[in-house]
Design an enzyme around this catalytic site. Structure first.
Site, short mmCIF file in Angstrom:
data_model
loop_
_atom_site.label_atom_id
_atom_site.label_comp_id
_atom_site.label_asym_id
_atom_site.label_seq_id
_atom_site.Cartn_x
_atom_site.Cartn_y
_atom_site.Cartn_z
N GLU A 48 33.21 55.80 43.13
CA GLU A 48 32.13 55.64 44.12
C GLU A 48 31.53 54.24 44.12
OE1 GLU A 48 32.43 58.18 42.07
OE2 GLU A 48 32.35 60.05 43.22
N GLN A 111 25.69 69.68 38.86
CA GLN A 111 25.79 68.40 39.57
C GLN A 111 24.55 68.06 40.40
OE1 GLN A 111 29.68 68.19 41.54
NE2 GLN A 111 30.48 67.28 39.66
N LYS A 160 23.56 70.42 50.56
CA LYS A 160 24.80 71.01 51.06
C LYS A 160 24.57 71.95 52.24
CE LYS A 160 28.74 73.78 49.65
NZ LYS A 160 29.46 74.42 48.55
N MET A 470 32.24 33.15 31.04
CA MET A 470 30.87 32.65 31.18
C MET A 470 30.03 32.99 29.95
SD MET A 470 28.97 30.83 32.96
CE MET A 470 29.28 30.65 34.70
C1 LIG Z 1 28.73 44.50 35.24
C2 LIG Z 1 28.43 43.27 34.46
N1 LIG Z 1 28.41 43.31 33.10
C3 LIG Z 1 28.15 42.19 32.39
C4 LIG Z 1 27.88 41.01 33.01
C5 LIG Z 1 27.55 39.76 32.20
N2 LIG Z 1 28.58 38.73 32.42
C6 LIG Z 1 28.40 37.71 33.28
S1 LIG Z 1 29.74 36.73 33.41
C7 LIG Z 1 30.58 37.63 32.29
C8 LIG Z 1 31.98 37.28 31.91
C9 LIG Z 1 32.91 37.45 33.04
O1 LIG Z 1 34.22 37.41 32.55
P1 LIG Z 1 35.44 37.31 33.53
O2 LIG Z 1 35.36 38.37 34.57
O3 LIG Z 1 36.69 37.24 32.73
O4 LIG Z 1 35.16 35.93 34.29
P2 LIG Z 1 35.19 34.45 33.66
O5 LIG Z 1 33.78 34.08 33.33
O6 LIG Z 1 36.05 34.46 32.45
O7 LIG Z 1 35.73 33.60 34.76
C10 LIG Z 1 29.81 38.70 31.81
C11 LIG Z 1 30.23 39.66 30.78
C12 LIG Z 1 27.90 41.01 34.42
N3 LIG Z 1 27.62 39.91 35.14
N4 LIG Z 1 28.19 42.13 35.11
#
Ligand SMILES: Cc1ncc(C[n+]2csc(CCOP(=O)(O)OP(=O)(O)O)c2C)c(N)n1
Ligand SMILES: [Mg+2]
Lengths: 559, 192
Positions: A48, A111, A160, A470
């Protein structure tokens, strides 16, 4: 007719022809009626959350409302992330959930979740419909609210048995909500004051936000900046409101925006903020954004005025009605000295946002090549969240509104896959390239199945750096290189492609990049490219969290 | 500084929830909140007292007004307005000191409305500061229980907060205040 038919008739009345959804017990009466409403295309997702993000991206690309549908309980709770995502980025969306039958509400039945209560703080407005006679007027009202003023998500929760109840289809002729009045009047006094400030300024700058794109006013933005000779910088979500090759376009501002944009923002004497909500990622530390600038802030949502930053002249109104009058009121001038000053900084600091001069496979090179190998008019870029997102925003020359679809406010990893799905459905002729994080991709790639089912030719570029990049960057820079839980083992992405029956291409070297992109574009169906990029690059420039834009740094040495 | 803000809202299920949730989420510091019906069917009136500077009051007004179910918001702080609060106070009172307490009530124009051999229930309708002062005076007798309504407010003179709103009355806004209720006008949440 029964409630289920009223729901579908209502959608048709509102010219909605696509919904993204997932069935379950309480919405079966609605699914049961789909075959009798062939004008509506239901796209069956695999989770979803993906329905919500797809609807969100569909809305961003098409400018029309996006619709997602889920069952009660877990279906509804799975939607929550996507609702908040649409809320933070002001995306016109309609979320429909089923709920348990009226006599079971509040009884903790199977649910049952209090979806109305859970969604309440994440939506522009929501409804629990307790009477089938209310369905048509509720849909009309909900769609009106979602798409007008400052757009946003609206949620309708339907028990529903309301789907099964017999009632009239009483679609209202007009909508009149005493608590929701859209003020179309132009506040000419405020605008005259704004123009006076602008006319008196020597170093004006325009901040162009998402509002410019939402209100389809990039042509007015162009007129405004050209007449007043005012440099334009955009927010992350404002990217595309101004062509990158326009002489007055000076990049985007914020945590990973251009050095010169951030410095220009800090040194302007007048800031003209258009359709933006003064976000901390865009403006840095509010208190020290710019001590001297007078601020004109035009936004449809008066609650954005003075929320984070005090405006000298706040103007409430839609940009499509306020900008023409502002343009009329400002004088034709030039600001050659000021522009030259910015140009000088731009050329002195060009290196901090350039494609690395290396033989290794850099992300900057990959995303830039994707932009180069596609026609500007055909490309729609969707991103996840993280380093790849910032590099895509920096190096893909996004020059048209609705060409960059990215999760700005909420920063939702996993957006990249379902949002690409929604984007391609909204614009079947576009070349949709999804720039995926290897982390984010693994949050929602189940949607490859939907994409295959719907025959959507999306190209996925997995930016495989083996890291939550990041987060690694922050740990390296701000937690003394103490890398904790950011290094991930990766699945074999080629096998994933194979498992879903789509073409997989692996790229490990710079020389292979263009060829792979061209090849992917030639393939009619979806393609997944695994770009095994350099794993430890950092995104520059950077405004460290809590710093001001004037403290933008260009390398780790400056921290 | 304290601000008194009056909001006219749709009398609908969930409205209080929306408003309470807004206060919590945006960190508004609420001193009191009083809700009641108005003479117009379908409209409830809230009086909110909040602690904070001008900017916070301004944000509160705007964020409240942004809610679809909020019809009108007015800041009473710098208005010529009457503000009142009601308190019921149960104090320990023996036959020996009862007279002394009744004398105090006279000064504050409060009334004793219930009596037992060991207690008195006192009612006072006044400005908050007056009620606070009465409580100060009663505390040495021993306060057993107290309940206060929170502030309500109304403009002085002929003008009202409601009149501009009423012209919007028509069928579709009536409908708006009906949705969410069952056909008989009840809320769907059944409580036995
Ligand atoms: C749902 C979610 N969980 C955690 C984060 C925190 N967060 C921000 S950037 C990042 C890393 C992203 O990794 P990736 O998708 O491999 O992208 P990259 O930075 O390596 O290009 C995280 C864990 C987030 N933004 N969204
Ligand atoms: Mg990564």
């Amino acid at each position: 007719m029964i409630g289920a038919d009223i729901v579908l008739e209502s959608l048709k009345k509102a010219n909605i022809d696509t919904i993204f959804g997932y069935p379950g017990g309480v919405v079966l009466p609605l699914y049961d009626r789909f075959p009798f409403h062939k004008e509506i295309r239901h796209i069956l997702v695999r989770h979803e959350q993906a329905a919500g993000h797809a609807a969100d991206a569909y809305a961003r690309v098409s400018g029309k409302i996006g619709v997602a549908l889920a069952t009660s309980g877990p279906g509804a709770t799975n939607l929550v992330t996507s609702v908040q995502n649409a809320m933070m980025d002001s995306v016109p969306t309609l979320f429909i959930t089923g709920n348990v039958a009226r006599n079971l509400i509040g009884k903790d039945g199977f649910q049952e979740a209090d979806a109305t209560g859970i969604f309440m703080p994440t939506v522009k407005h929501n409804y629990l419909v307790t009477n089938a006679n209310d369905l048509a007027p509720t849909f009309a009202e909900a769609i009106y609210i979602a798409t007008t003023g400052r757009p946003g998500p609206v949620h309708i929760d339907i028990p529903k048995d309301v789907f099964l109840e017999d009632a009239e289809f009483n679609w209202p002729k007009t909508i009149n909500l005493r608590g929701y009045k859209i003020n179309d009047e132009v506040d000419s006094e405020q605008l005259a004051e704004a123009a006076e400030l602008i006319n008196a300024s020597e170093k004006p700058i325009i901040f162009a936000g998402h509002g410019v794109i939402i209100s389809n006013t990039s042509n007015l933005l162009k007129k405004l900046c050209e007449k007043g000779d005012i440099p334009v910088i955009t927010t992350l979500l404002g990217i595309g409101s101004m062509p990158t090759d326009h002489p007055l376009h000076y990049g985007w501002m914020g945590m990973h925006g251009s050095y010169h944009a951030n410095i220009a923002a800090s040194n302007a004497d007048t800031i003209i903020a258009l359709g933006m909500r003064m976000d901390d990622r865009a403006l840095g530390r509010f208190a020290d954004l710019n001590h001297n600038a007078k601020i004109v802030h035009i936004d449809v949502d008066p609650a954005e005025h003075d929320k984070n930053l005090k405006a000298t002249v706040p103007v409430v109104g839609n940009l499509s009605t306020t900008l023409p009058s502002l343009i009329n009121n400002i004088e034709e001038t030039n600001h050659a000295d000021w522009i030259q000053w910015i140009e000088k900084i731009k050329s002195e600091h060009a290196d901090s946002m350039s494609i690395p001069n290396t033989d290794k496979l850099s992300v900057q090179y990959v995303v830039n090549s994707i932009a180069k190998e596609n026609k500007k008019n055909e490309l729609v870029v969707v991103t996840g969240v993280g380093q790849h997102q910032m590099w895509a925003a920096q190096h893909m020359n996004i020059s048209k509104p609705r060409q960059l679809i990215t999760s700005g406010g909420l920063g939702t990893m996993g957006f990249e896959v379902p949002a690409a799905l929604g984007a391609q459905v909204a614009n079947p002729n576009a070349k949709v390239w999804s720039i995926c994080g290897d982390g984010g991709f693994q949050m929602t790639f189940q949607e490859l199945a939907t994409i295959v089912d719907e025959k959507l030719p999306i190209k996925f570029a997995i930016i495989n750096n083996g890291y939550l990049g990041m987060v690694r960057q922050w740990q390296e820079l701000f937690y003394k290189e103490n890398l904790v839980d950011v290094n991930m083992s990766q699945p074999n992405f080629m096998k994933i492609a194979e498992a879903y029956g789509i073409t997989g291409i692996e790229v490990t070297k710079k020389e292979q990049v263009s060829k792979a992109i061209i090849q992917a574009n030639k393939i009619e169906g979806p393609v997944l490219i695994d770009f095994k990029v350099e794993s430890e690059g950092n995104v520059w420039p950077m405004v460290p969290a809590g710093a001001s834009l004037s403290e933008t740094v260009e390398s780790a040495k400056e921290l | 500084m304290k601000h008194t803000v009056v909001a006219l809202v749709e009398d609908k299920p969930g409205v209080l929830n929306r408003i309470a949730s807004l206060f919590r989420r945006r960190g508004f510091n609420i001193d009191s909140l009083a809700v009641g019906t108005t003479h117009e069917e379908g409209i409830s009136r809230m009086t909110i007292v909040i602690e904070g500077n001008e900017n916070i009051a301004d944000q509160l007004e705007k964020q409240l007004f942004k809610l679809i179910d909020v019809i009108k918001v007015e800041n009473f702080t710098n208005q010529n307005a009457i503000t009142r609060e009601l308190a019921l106070i149960k104090v320990k009172a023996s036959t020996q000191n009862r007279r002394e307490i009744l004398d105090i009530l006279e000064v504050f124009r409060a009334q004793a409305i219930d009596l037992s051999t060991a207690s008195l229930v006192i009612q006072i309708v006044a400005h908050k500061d007056t009620i606070d002062a009465l409580i100060d005076n009663l505390s040495r007798f021993g306060i057993l229980e107290m309940v206060r309504t929170g502030r309500i407010a109304m403009r002085r003179g002929y003008t009202t907060t409601t009149d501009e709103v009423i012209e919007y009355f028509d069928d579709s806004s009536k409908f708006h205040s009906q949705i969410g209720r069952l056909s008989n006008g009840d809320f769907p949440f059944v409580s036995d």
